[in-house]
Design a protein around this motif. Sequence first.
Motif, short mmCIF file in Angstrom:
data_model
loop_
_atom_site.label_atom_id
_atom_site.label_comp_id
_atom_site.label_asym_id
_atom_site.label_seq_id
_atom_site.Cartn_x
_atom_site.Cartn_y
_atom_site.Cartn_z
N VAL A 240 14.90 23.37 34.19
CA VAL A 240 15.22 22.00 33.79
C VAL A 240 14.85 21.75 32.33
O VAL A 240 15.61 21.15 31.56
N LEU A 241 13.67 22.24 31.93
CA LEU A 241 13.25 22.09 30.53
C LEU A 241 14.21 22.82 29.59
O LEU A 241 14.46 22.36 28.47
N THR A 242 14.76 23.93 30.03
CA THR A 242 15.72 24.67 29.20
C THR A 242 16.95 23.81 28.93
O THR A 242 17.46 23.76 27.81
N TRP A 243 17.43 23.13 29.95
CA TRP A 243 18.60 22.27 29.77
C TRP A 243 18.29 21.04 28.92
O TRP A 243 19.19 20.50 28.26
N LEU A 244 17.04 20.60 28.91
CA LEU A 244 16.66 19.40 28.15
C LEU A 244 16.33 19.68 26.70
O LEU A 244 16.23 18.73 25.91
N THR A 245 16.12 20.94 26.32
CA THR A 245 15.73 21.28 24.95
C THR A 245 16.79 22.18 24.32
O THR A 245 16.48 23.28 23.85
N ALA A 246 18.00 21.69 24.29
CA ALA A 246 19.11 22.50 23.82
C ALA A 246 19.06 22.79 22.32
O ALA A 246 19.74 23.68 21.82
N VAL B 81 6.07 29.05 29.78
CA VAL B 81 7.25 28.18 29.76
C VAL B 81 7.96 28.28 28.42
O VAL B 81 9.20 28.36 28.34
N LEU B 82 7.18 28.27 27.33
CA LEU B 82 7.78 28.35 26.00
C LEU B 82 8.52 29.66 25.80
O LEU B 82 9.54 29.72 25.11
N TYR B 83 8.04 30.73 26.41
CA TYR B 83 8.70 32.03 26.30
C TYR B 83 9.88 32.15 27.27
O TYR B 83 10.86 32.86 27.02
N LEU B 84 9.79 31.45 28.40
CA LEU B 84 10.88 31.51 29.38
C LEU B 84 12.12 30.76 28.91
O LEU B 84 13.25 31.17 29.21
N ILE B 85 11.91 29.67 28.20
CA ILE B 85 13.05 28.84 27.77
C ILE B 85 14.09 29.66 27.00
O ILE B 85 15.30 29.58 27.30
N PRO B 86 13.71 30.47 25.99
CA PRO B 86 14.74 31.25 25.29
C PRO B 86 15.40 32.32 26.15
O PRO B 86 16.54 32.69 25.89
N GLN B 87 14.70 32.82 27.18
CA GLN B 87 15.35 33.79 28.07
C GLN B 87 16.48 33.11 28.85
O GLN B 87 17.58 33.64 28.95
N PHE B 88 16.17 31.95 29.40
CA PHE B 88 17.20 31.23 30.16
C PHE B 88 18.34 30.77 29.25
O PHE B 88 19.51 30.88 29.59
N ARG B 89 17.99 30.28 28.04
CA ARG B 89 19.03 29.82 27.14
C ARG B 89 19.87 30.98 26.65
O ARG B 89 21.10 30.87 26.52
N GLY B 90 19.24 32.10 26.34
CA GLY B 90 20.00 33.27 25.89
C GLY B 90 20.97 33.76 26.95
O GLY B 90 22.08 34.18 26.64
N ALA B 91 20.56 33.69 28.21
CA ALA B 91 21.46 34.09 29.29
C ALA B 91 22.67 33.18 29.37
O ALA B 91 23.80 33.64 29.54
N GLY B 92 22.43 31.88 29.22
CA GLY B 92 23.54 30.94 29.24
C GLY B 92 24.49 31.16 28.08
O GLY B 92 25.72 31.13 28.25
N LEU B 93 23.92 31.40 26.89
CA LEU B 93 24.75 31.63 25.71
C LEU B 93 25.57 32.91 25.86
O LEU B 93 26.77 32.93 25.56
N THR B 94 24.94 33.97 26.35
CA THR B 94 25.64 35.24 26.50
C THR B 94 26.79 35.15 27.49
O THR B 94 27.92 35.59 27.21
N LEU B 95 26.53 34.56 28.66
CA LEU B 95 27.59 34.44 29.65
C LEU B 95 28.73 33.55 29.15
O LEU B 95 29.91 33.82 29.41
N HIS B 96 28.39 32.52 28.40
CA HIS B 96 29.43 31.64 27.84
C HIS B 96 30.29 32.38 26.82
O HIS B 96 31.52 32.24 26.81
N LEU B 97 29.66 33.18 25.96
CA LEU B 97 30.41 33.88 24.92
C LEU B 97 31.35 34.94 25.48
O LEU B 97 32.47 35.12 25.00
N VAL B 98 30.90 35.66 26.50
CA VAL B 98 31.70 36.80 26.98
C VAL B 98 32.65 36.44 28.11
O VAL B 98 33.59 37.19 28.38
N THR B 99 32.41 35.31 28.79
CA THR B 99 33.30 34.94 29.91
C THR B 99 33.86 33.53 29.79
O THR B 99 34.81 33.20 30.51
N ALA C 86 16.08 26.86 19.01
CA ALA C 86 16.69 28.18 18.84
C ALA C 86 15.91 29.24 19.62
O ALA C 86 14.69 29.15 19.76
N VAL C 87 16.63 30.27 20.05
CA VAL C 87 16.03 31.33 20.86
C VAL C 87 14.89 32.02 20.11
O VAL C 87 13.77 32.14 20.59
N ALA C 88 15.18 32.47 18.89
CA ALA C 88 14.18 33.23 18.14
C ALA C 88 12.97 32.37 17.78
O ALA C 88 11.83 32.83 17.83
#
Length: 507
Positions: free
Chosen positions: A375-381, A132-150, A384-386
């Motif tokens: 859900v945990l990804t959205w709750l721990t905004a 779960v701890l490793y998945l959270i930055p993957q999901f957050r990074g995807a959200g950040l990337t899509l937000h930045l480019v689109t 940081a990814v790294a």
Amino acid sequence: MTTGSALALAGVLVIVALTLVVGAIGLRVSRTTSDFYVASRTVGPGVNAAAISGEYLSAASFLGVAGLILVRGIDMVWYPVGWTAGYLLLLLFVAAPLRRSRAYTLPDFAEFRLESSAARGVSSALVVMIAVLYLIPQFRGAGLTLHLVTGAPSWLGSALVAVVVLLGVAAGGMRSITLGQAVQYWVKLAALLTPLVFLLISAHGGSTRVWHRIDDTAWLEPLSGDHALYLTYSLIVATFLGTMGLPHVVVRFYTNRDGAAARRTTVNVLALLSLFYLLPPAYGVLGRRLLGGSADPDSALLSLPDRAFGGMGADLLTAVLASGAFAAFLSTSSGLVLSLTGVLSQDVVSRGSHRLGPVASFRVAAVGGALVTLVLTWLTANLAVAHAVELAFAVSASTFAPLLILGIWWRGLTSVGAIAGLVVGGLASGVAVVAAMAGYAPTGLSGAVLAQPASLTVPLTFLVMVGVSLVTPRSLPPHVVRTMVRLHMPESVAVDRSGFRTRVPED
């Protein structure tokens, strides 16, 4: 929608479509429990190495390393060095014996080696925590990337990756994701290499953009910050030892045909990772020259083409980077969801509902694990990814690395000693995880320890496991000699209940 956004979105959708197509193929060929968990142990070393590399090179590798080097300086080169060197330790101490255990998951190995259901339970809880701890930055990074480019909402990118990964894993398990991860490694390599060529040309006179000289002594000089020596060595400990205990990495070695294939796979992985990790540091240096030290480390790489070129060329290169980043999110998330699903399906879903068969339990666990993590990804905004990836390595190094090293190489490890070490190491490193998720970041030495706890927690776990094992010899597994022989003998040799070696066919 601008032209740049449309191009980036098209690149992302191509990667998503590729992942779904491979998942559909997996659905056609996955039938047995072994197919879902370990691809029936039929993956060759070449494909497996590419799949492991694709799975291992996560958001932290693709986006985070370049950003950290850009902001913090040359000390951050230890990240790619440590993440690659961890496979050398895996090759030397773990790969072949772990494959010979014929387990499906880390909890399976713990129960096999220690002959203890309690050890399995503690291991299962730790696998869930690390995944779960490793998945959270993957999901957050995807959200950040899509937000930045689109410009799309951040939650949309996270949800997109979660749904695509869930479809692939639930469709065919390990068979479904293996080929996709192998292809995604080469996609990520090309996605970093192509823009880098143009950026290097621009930096050496091929553009009218201003490239600044790096004259920041603190950035160039290693070990120049507060508590830098402790932080560096703690990072080395976490990355060198943490690799061997990551559940999505370890499960890959169960897919090899035998121990020799596991070793060949690891050698190939070392070569592929070494090739990839030449690129992010170059982006970090170029970013420092173009952006300075004030950029956001999680998004700096994606902004470089626009700052260097502008226009259609920058849009195309940004789209290439965005597609590579999504390949990173999807490949790593697939492996993590698979490892999380394997534990949940065996230790939670199957035991809670006897009516479900193994495949149905696997799919139910996949849905539950992916959605809860989303859900945990959205709750721990504020995490940081790294840093989330750093903490996952620290927890892994503080728990499963000692278990694997001692369990494979020391026959004196007892079930009580192993459980005590796992609990102490998990709690000690878990304090740093809770502090990070709560946004608690004190200054001084205590802040450095919370940021990088491995230098203290890893030796503590080893000491507890060894010390408690020495004072609890009665909890030594009754068949430990037979188990140790099985771990260290070729696959064609097994040990029967009387202790004599007999030849048996490979499973």
